[in-house]
Scaffold this motif. Structure first.
Motif, PDB file in Angstrom:
ATOM      1  N   VAL A  95      49.024  26.227  45.862  1.00  8.88           N
ATOM      2  CA  VAL A  95      47.947  25.905  44.907  1.00  8.88           C
ATOM      3  C   VAL A  95      47.371  24.522  45.238  1.00  8.88           C
ATOM      4  O   VAL A  95      46.153  24.331  45.246  1.00  8.88           O
ATOM      5  CB  VAL A  95      48.467  25.954  43.450  1.00  8.88           C
ATOM      6  CG1 VAL A  95      47.445  25.366  42.483  1.00  8.88           C
ATOM      7  CG2 VAL A  95      48.788  27.388  43.044  1.00  8.88           C
ATOM      8  N   TRP A  96      48.255  23.588  45.518  1.00  9.17           N
ATOM      9  CA  TRP A  96      47.813  22.225  45.866  1.00  9.17           C
ATOM     10  C   TRP A  96      46.933  22.248  47.121  1.00  9.17           C
ATOM     11  O   TRP A  96      45.847  21.639  47.156  1.00  9.17           O
ATOM     12  CB  TRP A  96      49.044  21.339  46.061  1.00  9.17           C
ATOM     13  CG  TRP A  96      48.763  19.985  46.612  1.00  9.17           C
ATOM     14  CD1 TRP A  96      48.054  18.995  46.027  1.00  9.17           C
ATOM     15  CD2 TRP A  96      49.190  19.486  47.890  1.00  9.17           C
ATOM     16  NE1 TRP A  96      48.018  17.899  46.840  1.00  9.17           N
ATOM     17  CE2 TRP A  96      48.709  18.164  47.985  1.00  9.17           C
ATOM     18  CE3 TRP A  96      49.946  20.001  48.945  1.00  9.17           C
ATOM     19  CZ2 TRP A  96      48.944  17.375  49.105  1.00  9.17           C
ATOM     20  CZ3 TRP A  96      50.184  19.204  50.044  1.00  9.17           C
ATOM     21  CH2 TRP A  96      49.684  17.912  50.126  1.00  9.17           C
ATOM     22  N   ILE A 106      42.954  31.406  42.232  1.00  7.02           N
ATOM     23  CA  ILE A 106      41.709  30.625  42.330  1.00  7.02           C
ATOM     24  C   ILE A 106      41.510  29.804  41.050  1.00  7.02           C
ATOM     25  O   ILE A 106      41.108  28.641  41.102  1.00  7.02           O
ATOM     26  CB  ILE A 106      40.491  31.550  42.610  1.00  7.02           C
ATOM     27  CG1 ILE A 106      40.636  32.152  43.999  1.00  7.02           C
ATOM     28  CG2 ILE A 106      39.177  30.779  42.507  1.00  7.02           C
ATOM     29  CD1 ILE A 106      39.566  33.157  44.373  1.00  7.02           C
ATOM     30  N   THR A 107      41.846  30.404  39.895  1.00  4.57           N
ATOM     31  CA  THR A 107      41.746  29.657  38.628  1.00  4.57           C
ATOM     32  C   THR A 107      42.658  28.437  38.670  1.00  4.57           C
ATOM     33  O   THR A 107      42.254  27.332  38.290  1.00  4.57           O
ATOM     34  CB  THR A 107      42.139  30.570  37.444  1.00  4.57           C
ATOM     35  OG1 THR A 107      41.387  31.768  37.529  1.00  4.57           O
ATOM     36  CG2 THR A 107      41.901  29.904  36.110  1.00  4.57           C
ATOM     37  N   ASN A 108      43.905  28.643  39.146  1.00  2.58           N
ATOM     38  CA  ASN A 108      44.854  27.516  39.243  1.00  2.58           C
ATOM     39  C   ASN A 108      44.309  26.415  40.154  1.00  2.58           C
ATOM     40  O   ASN A 108      44.400  25.229  39.825  1.00  2.58           O
ATOM     41  CB  ASN A 108      46.205  27.989  39.787  1.00  2.58           C
ATOM     42  CG  ASN A 108      46.968  28.810  38.780  1.00  2.58           C
ATOM     43  OD1 ASN A 108      46.549  28.950  37.638  1.00  2.58           O
ATOM     44  ND2 ASN A 108      48.073  29.377  39.194  1.00  2.58           N
ATOM     45  N   THR A 124      30.777  36.238  36.247  1.00  2.00           N
ATOM     46  CA  THR A 124      30.954  37.656  36.613  1.00  2.00           C
ATOM     47  C   THR A 124      32.304  37.894  37.297  1.00  2.00           C
ATOM     48  O   THR A 124      32.890  38.964  37.160  1.00  2.00           O
ATOM     49  CB  THR A 124      29.813  38.161  37.528  1.00  2.00           C
ATOM     50  OG1 THR A 124      29.506  37.148  38.455  1.00  2.00           O
ATOM     51  CG2 THR A 124      28.589  38.520  36.717  1.00  2.00           C
ATOM     52  N   TYR A 125      32.785  36.868  38.010  1.00  2.00           N
ATOM     53  CA  TYR A 125      34.111  36.996  38.646  1.00  2.00           C
ATOM     54  C   TYR A 125      35.183  37.156  37.566  1.00  2.00           C
ATOM     55  O   TYR A 125      36.096  37.976  37.692  1.00  2.00           O
ATOM     56  CB  TYR A 125      34.386  35.769  39.522  1.00  2.00           C
ATOM     57  CG  TYR A 125      35.670  35.852  40.317  1.00  2.00           C
ATOM     58  CD1 TYR A 125      36.002  37.009  41.015  1.00  2.00           C
ATOM     59  CD2 TYR A 125      36.557  34.785  40.372  1.00  2.00           C
ATOM     60  CE1 TYR A 125      37.170  37.098  41.745  1.00  2.00           C
ATOM     61  CE2 TYR A 125      37.730  34.853  41.104  1.00  2.00           C
ATOM     62  CZ  TYR A 125      38.034  36.019  41.795  1.00  2.00           C
ATOM     63  OH  TYR A 125      39.202  36.107  42.507  1.00  2.00           O
ATOM     64  N   ALA A 126      35.056  36.376  36.486  1.00  2.00           N
ATOM     65  CA  ALA A 126      36.030  36.464  35.381  1.00  2.00           C
ATOM     66  C   ALA A 126      35.961  37.832  34.703  1.00  2.00           C
ATOM     67  O   ALA A 126      36.995  38.401  34.357  1.00  2.00           O
ATOM     68  CB  ALA A 126      35.758  35.353  34.371  1.00  2.00           C
ATOM     69  N   VAL A 127      34.749  38.358  34.564  1.00  2.00           N
ATOM     70  CA  VAL A 127      34.619  39.688  33.937  1.00  2.00           C
ATOM     71  C   VAL A 127      35.328  40.732  34.795  1.00  2.00           C
ATOM     72  O   VAL A 127      36.109  41.549  34.289  1.00  2.00           O
ATOM     73  CB  VAL A 127      33.126  40.065  33.746  1.00  2.00           C
ATOM     74  CG1 VAL A 127      32.968  41.522  33.361  1.00  2.00           C
ATOM     75  CG2 VAL A 127      32.492  39.184  32.677  1.00  2.00           C
TER      76      VAL A 127
END
Lengths: 74, 364
Positions: free
Chosen positions: B313-314, B95-97, B337-340
């Motif tokens: 990813v694309w 999701i970050t990508n 909060t998702y990153a935590v």
């Protein structure tokens, strides 16, 4: 986007043809899964199948309230 | 074949560009949602998140000196539960990508290629990313080495020239509204962008001096905090309260630069620098994702998922986020909060698992 995805998929298969022939079943499964998912995404994008559908809604539902609470606490 | 090793300088700059790549575009906007006058203090708070990651890296390398995070999870929690936690981490990285690719598409589309479909911009970017990742970690790090002097040459010139338009009164009075807006403004930089540096844990086995990884994270944190604070202060000083309404306030600050009547539109240089650093971020993140998949599914090489993963990813970038607002909302209101729960808790779970395992082995 569909045509671009199809072209990309074909190119990827052509590039990796040799390694795909010797790949294990697990590798091939993963490979097929990713390419199919990407193609499906491209088709849904072009046909506006997911317009109005928020794909990340489950993630949002889980974490958005917690983030909003954090902002309020601060 | 000799084992590829990443030098400390390469690692530090890879981390710096990983955060600054999209951070320089999104962080001032995120902060300006809460405060404009004290935005520079929010940028300073990045160091809190960076220190957290440095401590986490130190803890992780003590228990897993030569393992990637995904390997460590399987060592600590066994093949099934470990893989399950690893998949959660990989989904977060995916999701970050997608977020990074979508941000890049929108940024390039808005700034230099307004008539090109954003999908095409993403496709061409992913071709370059896939090629770099396919060639291996050495090529990815050489990219970092190549881009670093170019960006270091362009960025200081642009910001020194921007300083002539600074109005220091835009930042006064300091803390007039108290700490609340400052702390709220710092959430995204501390919990989203700083925690992204956890990606370093996927590179531990490739590091020449893995034991110093935590120190390298601290150095990167120091550099990033300094750069973000200067950039935010200059932007607020030049653009003023309008920062709150702009998608790319830094770009506006650079756009104001004019030397006489013959040197203007230097924002093109800024866009080139941002695209170069976003490219580094995309390659490093995609490489981390591919090595994670290799570990979790016992693949023969990271190359198995490099090309098909880039395609995924694309596709994901364009389907998950319909427009720039979607990306921004996700980063500001879901991302922290998702990153935590993904980037912070997963390595902690790996460490906790191995500690419990060792304690149980001693009892027996």
């Amino acid at each position: 986007m569909t045509w671009l995805a199809l072209l990309s998929s074909a190119s990827i298969i052509a590039i990796e043809w040799r390694s795909l022939r010797t790949a294990s079943r697990r590798e091939r499964t993963l490979y097929t899964l990713f390419v199919s998912a990407a193609l499906l995404m491209a088709v849904s994008f072009d046909t506006h199948l997911l317009t109005g559908v928020h794909v990340l809604a489950p993630v949002d539902a889980l974490f958005r309230p917690a983030t909003e609470w954090l902002y309020q606490v601060l | 074949m000799a084992k590829v090793q990443i030098s400390r300088v390469q690692l530090v700059f890879a981390l710096v560009w990983c955060v600054i790549g999209t951070g320089i575009v999104a962080i001032p906007t995120a902060i300006a949602q809460f405060t404009v006058r004290d935005a520079w203090i929010c940028a300073l708070l990045f160091s809190v998140g960076g220190t957290l990651v440095a401590l986490l890296t130190s803890l992780f390398t003590r228990y897993f000196p030569n393992r990637t995070l995904t390997n460590a999870l399987m060592d600590a929690w066994g093949p099934w539960l470990g893989r399950l936690i690893g998949i959660w981490f990989m989904a977060g990285l995916y999701i970050t990508n997608c977020t990074v690719v979508r941000e890049a598409e929108v940024f390039v589309g808005t700034t230099i290629l307004p008539k090109t479909p954003e999908v095409m911009i993403g496709a061409f970017a992913m071709v370059a990313v896939a090629y770099a990742v396919y060639m291996g970690v050495e090529v990815v790090m050489r990219d970092v080495e190549f881009i670093t002097p170019l960006v270091m040459l362009i960025a200081p010139i642009l910001f020194v020239l921007s300083m002539q338009h600074i109005d220091i009164h835009e930042m006064m009075p300091v803390l007039a509204d108290g700490w609340t807006p400052v702390l709220r403004g710092g959430v995204v930089s501390i919990l989203v962008y700083a925690l992204e540096m956890v990606i370093v844990l996927q590179f531990i086995p490739f590091l020449r001096r893995g034991k110093l990884a935590a120190k390298d994270v601290s150095i990167a944190t120091l550099i990033i905090t300094l750069v973000l604070t200067i950039v935010t202060a200059v932007t607020i000083g030049v653009v003023g309260p309008a920062t709150h309404y702009l998608s790319y306030p830094v770009l506006e600050a650079v756009r104001n630069v004019r030397v006489g009547r013959f040197l203007e539109r230097l924002d093109t240089l800024y866009v080139i620098a941002v695209i170069s650093t976003i490219f580094v971020k995309m390659t490093v993140s995609h490489y981390a994702w591919c090595t994670g998949m290799k570990d979790l599914f016992h693949l023969s090489s990271h190359r198995v998922t490099t090309l098909s993963g880039a395609l995924l990813v694309w596709g994901g970038a364009n389907v998950l986020f319909e427009n720039a607002n979607d990306v921004q909302q996700f980063i500001f209101y879901t991302g922290p909060t998702y990153a935590v729960c993904t980037l912070l808790l997963t390595p902690l779970l790996a460490v906790a698992g191995i500690v419990v395992k060792k304690a149980m082995a001693v009892k027996r």
